[in-house]
Scaffold this motif. Structure first.
Motif, PDB file in Angstrom:
ATOM      1  N   THR A 123      27.556  36.106  27.854  1.00 28.29           N
ATOM      2  CA  THR A 123      28.866  36.133  28.491  1.00 28.29           C
ATOM      3  C   THR A 123      29.129  37.543  29.015  1.00 28.29           C
ATOM      4  O   THR A 123      29.078  38.512  28.251  1.00 28.29           O
ATOM      5  CB  THR A 123      29.971  35.737  27.504  1.00 28.29           C
ATOM      6  N   VAL A 124      29.373  37.643  30.317  1.00 32.36           N
ATOM      7  CA  VAL A 124      29.661  38.927  30.957  1.00 32.36           C
ATOM      8  C   VAL A 124      31.133  38.944  31.350  1.00 32.36           C
ATOM      9  O   VAL A 124      31.619  38.011  32.001  1.00 32.36           O
ATOM     10  CB  VAL A 124      28.777  39.159  32.189  1.00 32.36           C
ATOM     11  N   SER A 125      31.838  39.995  30.955  1.00 33.54           N
ATOM     12  CA  SER A 125      33.278  40.122  31.245  1.00 33.54           C
ATOM     13  C   SER A 125      33.525  41.427  31.984  1.00 33.54           C
ATOM     14  O   SER A 125      32.913  42.459  31.684  1.00 33.54           O
ATOM     15  CB  SER A 125      34.100  40.096  29.951  1.00 33.54           C
ATOM     16  N   ARG A 126      34.424  41.374  32.955  1.00 33.86           N
ATOM     17  CA  ARG A 126      34.856  42.591  33.649  1.00 33.86           C
ATOM     18  C   ARG A 126      36.199  43.008  33.062  1.00 33.86           C
ATOM     19  O   ARG A 126      37.165  42.238  33.100  1.00 33.86           O
ATOM     20  CB  ARG A 126      34.967  42.361  35.145  1.00 33.86           C
ATOM     21  N   LEU A 127      36.263  44.243  32.554  1.00 34.48           N
ATOM     22  CA  LEU A 127      37.415  44.679  31.787  1.00 34.48           C
ATOM     23  C   LEU A 127      38.410  45.504  32.580  1.00 34.48           C
ATOM     24  O   LEU A 127      39.549  45.673  32.136  1.00 34.48           O
ATOM     25  CB  LEU A 127      36.943  45.512  30.578  1.00 34.48           C
ATOM     26  N   ASP A 128      38.014  46.058  33.729  1.00 40.14           N
ATOM     27  CA  ASP A 128      38.933  46.941  34.461  1.00 40.14           C
ATOM     28  C   ASP A 128      40.024  46.124  35.138  1.00 40.14           C
ATOM     29  O   ASP A 128      39.904  44.910  35.332  1.00 40.14           O
ATOM     30  CB  ASP A 128      38.180  47.773  35.500  1.00 40.14           C
ATOM     31  N   SER A 129      41.083  46.811  35.533  1.00 43.52           N
ATOM     32  CA  SER A 129      42.252  46.128  36.089  1.00 43.52           C
ATOM     33  C   SER A 129      42.192  45.941  37.586  1.00 43.52           C
ATOM     34  O   SER A 129      43.049  45.275  38.159  1.00 43.52           O
ATOM     35  CB  SER A 129      43.527  46.911  35.731  1.00 43.52           C
ATOM     36  N   GLY A 130      41.202  46.543  38.248  1.00 42.80           N
ATOM     37  CA  GLY A 130      41.109  46.324  39.688  1.00 42.80           C
ATOM     38  C   GLY A 130      40.783  47.582  40.450  1.00 42.80           C
ATOM     39  O   GLY A 130      40.165  48.511  39.945  1.00 42.80           O
ATOM     40  N   GLU A 131      41.228  47.632  41.712  1.00 40.59           N
ATOM     41  CA  GLU A 131      40.915  48.728  42.611  1.00 40.59           C
ATOM     42  C   GLU A 131      41.631  50.009  42.201  1.00 40.59           C
ATOM     43  O   GLU A 131      42.764  49.979  41.715  1.00 40.59           O
ATOM     44  CB  GLU A 131      41.297  48.369  44.044  1.00 40.59           C
ATOM     45  N   VAL A 132      40.941  51.156  42.356  1.00 37.99           N
ATOM     46  CA  VAL A 132      41.529  52.469  42.110  1.00 37.99           C
ATOM     47  C   VAL A 132      41.202  53.345  43.320  1.00 37.99           C
ATOM     48  O   VAL A 132      40.256  53.079  44.057  1.00 37.99           O
ATOM     49  CB  VAL A 132      40.964  53.101  40.824  1.00 37.99           C
ATOM     50  N   PRO A 133      41.980  54.417  43.542  1.00 40.24           N
ATOM     51  CA  PRO A 133      41.720  55.286  44.706  1.00 40.24           C
ATOM     52  C   PRO A 133      40.473  56.125  44.489  1.00 40.24           C
ATOM     53  O   PRO A 133      40.499  57.151  43.803  1.00 40.24           O
ATOM     54  CB  PRO A 133      42.988  56.145  44.791  1.00 40.24           C
ATOM     55  N   VAL A 134      39.341  55.668  45.033  1.00 38.19           N
ATOM     56  CA  VAL A 134      38.057  56.351  44.915  1.00 38.19           C
ATOM     57  C   VAL A 134      37.477  56.527  46.316  1.00 38.19           C
ATOM     58  O   VAL A 134      37.564  55.618  47.140  1.00 38.19           O
ATOM     59  CB  VAL A 134      37.075  55.566  44.026  1.00 38.19           C
ATOM     60  N   LYS A 135      36.854  57.701  46.546  1.00 36.29           N
ATOM     61  CA  LYS A 135      36.234  57.952  47.835  1.00 36.29           C
ATOM     62  C   LYS A 135      34.975  58.769  47.617  1.00 36.29           C
ATOM     63  O   LYS A 135      34.941  59.675  46.784  1.00 36.29           O
ATOM     64  CB  LYS A 135      37.191  58.702  48.762  1.00 36.29           C
TER      65      LYS A 135
END
Length: 341
Positions: A234-246
């Motif tokens: 079982t693979v789970s993604r834990l982060d909440s979504g997009e962040v300001p990264v460049k």
């Protein structure tokens, strides 16, 4: 029930009919009466029946690819396993009625190889086919298969996470469960397994997926003939979504005036920065400082990140640096060959 008063005449009438047919002359006359049309009608009926049931009565041939099943009831200590079965399936030709053969597939036919009592090592054995009810085996190709009998081995290996490359504007965090699995099978095959990974998966923020596990060898090729326990992770993604990264380019600061860089390889050439979107919009590159000295060496790069921004990678550089000649000093000239007389 026959009404009272009529049973006597009815029985008398049936008795007369039976007495007539008992008389050989009467029976022969009635049988031969219109014998031509009678025989024609019987022939037509038989022909129609034969045509309508021809498919069901006729036996036809049908070929099937049947997987070979190994049977091993050898007693004693330890557990045995079979590998390198060649071929893994055989071609079986059956004979039977069309409607029966249409109901069958290769999985409904048994092709067995019995290695009971075979010593550990390679073997060559005959294949025995068990035909389904209502069919008959006509041909078997090939009649013998080869393989290898070995001791069964079980190893515990960690599960390596495998996910699709995320977008540059995200900082994903993943979790895989279980973190370890058991790999079992023939010892000569299990020993070639170097790692176990999950099938690559693309997950949205907060999503979870159950994916198969794959055993890989040293060349990252799938290893056949082994079993993982469990077979999925079982693979789970834990982060909440997009962040300001460049991602911006790394530019090295110039060396001192007395040194000259002849070769520079920055790894990575671009670095991801996390910052306020307005600040990221103004950034195109970031300066990296390094200690310069004569020679060829690898050195860390100190990034000059603007206030409010943070770099997500460490950067190194592979340098080749030479000393510059002092001003007014002529560079040494290479020796020349003496002039020919």
């Amino acid at each position: 029930m026959t009404p009272p008063g009529r049973s006597g005449p009815l029985l008398d009438r049936w008795g007369q009919v039976l007495r007539r047919w008992v008389d050989p002359r009467y029976a022969r006359e009635r049988t031969l009466h219109n014998i031509g049309p009678k025989l024609l009608a019987l022939a037509v009926a038989l022909a129609l029946w034969s045509l309508s049931t021809a498919d069901r009565r006729a036996n036809v041939e049908q070929r099937y690819d049947v997987p070979v099943t190994v049977v091993d009831s050898t007693g004693g200590r330890g557990t045995r396993a079979t590998s390198a079965l060649t071929p893994e399936s055989v071609r079986v030709t059956l004979s039977g009625r069309p409607d029966r053969l249409r109901q069958l597939s290769g999985r409904s036919i048994e092709a067995l190889v019995d290695v009971t009592g075979a010593p550990e090592g390679s073997f060559t054995r005959n294949v025995r086919v068990i035909a389904p009810t209502g069919t008959r085996v006509l041909r078997l190709e090939p009649e013998r298969v080869q393989g290898f009998v070995d001791t069964e081995l079980t190893r515990t290996l960690p599960v390596l996470l495998s996910v699709a490359a995320p977008s540059e504007s995200s900082l994903p965090r993943f979790q895989v469960s279980p973190t370890q699995v058991q790999v079992s099978g023939p010892a000569r095959v299990v020993t070639t397994v170097r790692r176990v990974v999950n099938t690559p998966v693309v997950l949205a923020s907060g999503a979870t997926a159950e994916v198969p596990l794959i055993a890989l060898d040293a060349q990252n090729e799938p290893v056949e003939g082994v079993m993982t326990m469990p077979a999925t992770a079982t693979v789970s993604r834990l982060d909440s979504g997009e962040v300001p990264v460049k991602t911006v380019t790394v530019v090295l600061s110039p060396p001192p005036a007395n040194l000259r860089v002849t070769s520079a390889s920055v790894q990575p050439s671009g670095v991801r920065l996390v910052a306020d979107p307005e600040l990221l919009a103004r950034l195109r590159e970031v300066t990296g400082r390094v200690e310069y000295r004569v020679g060829t060496y690898t050195a860390p790069v100190r990034l000059q990140v603007p206030a409010g921004a943070q770099a997500l990678e460490n950067v190194t550089v592979r340098l080749t640096v030479e000393a510059r000649p002092a001003e007014g000093t002529a560079a040494p000239r290479p020796p020349t060959s003496p002039a020919a007389p």
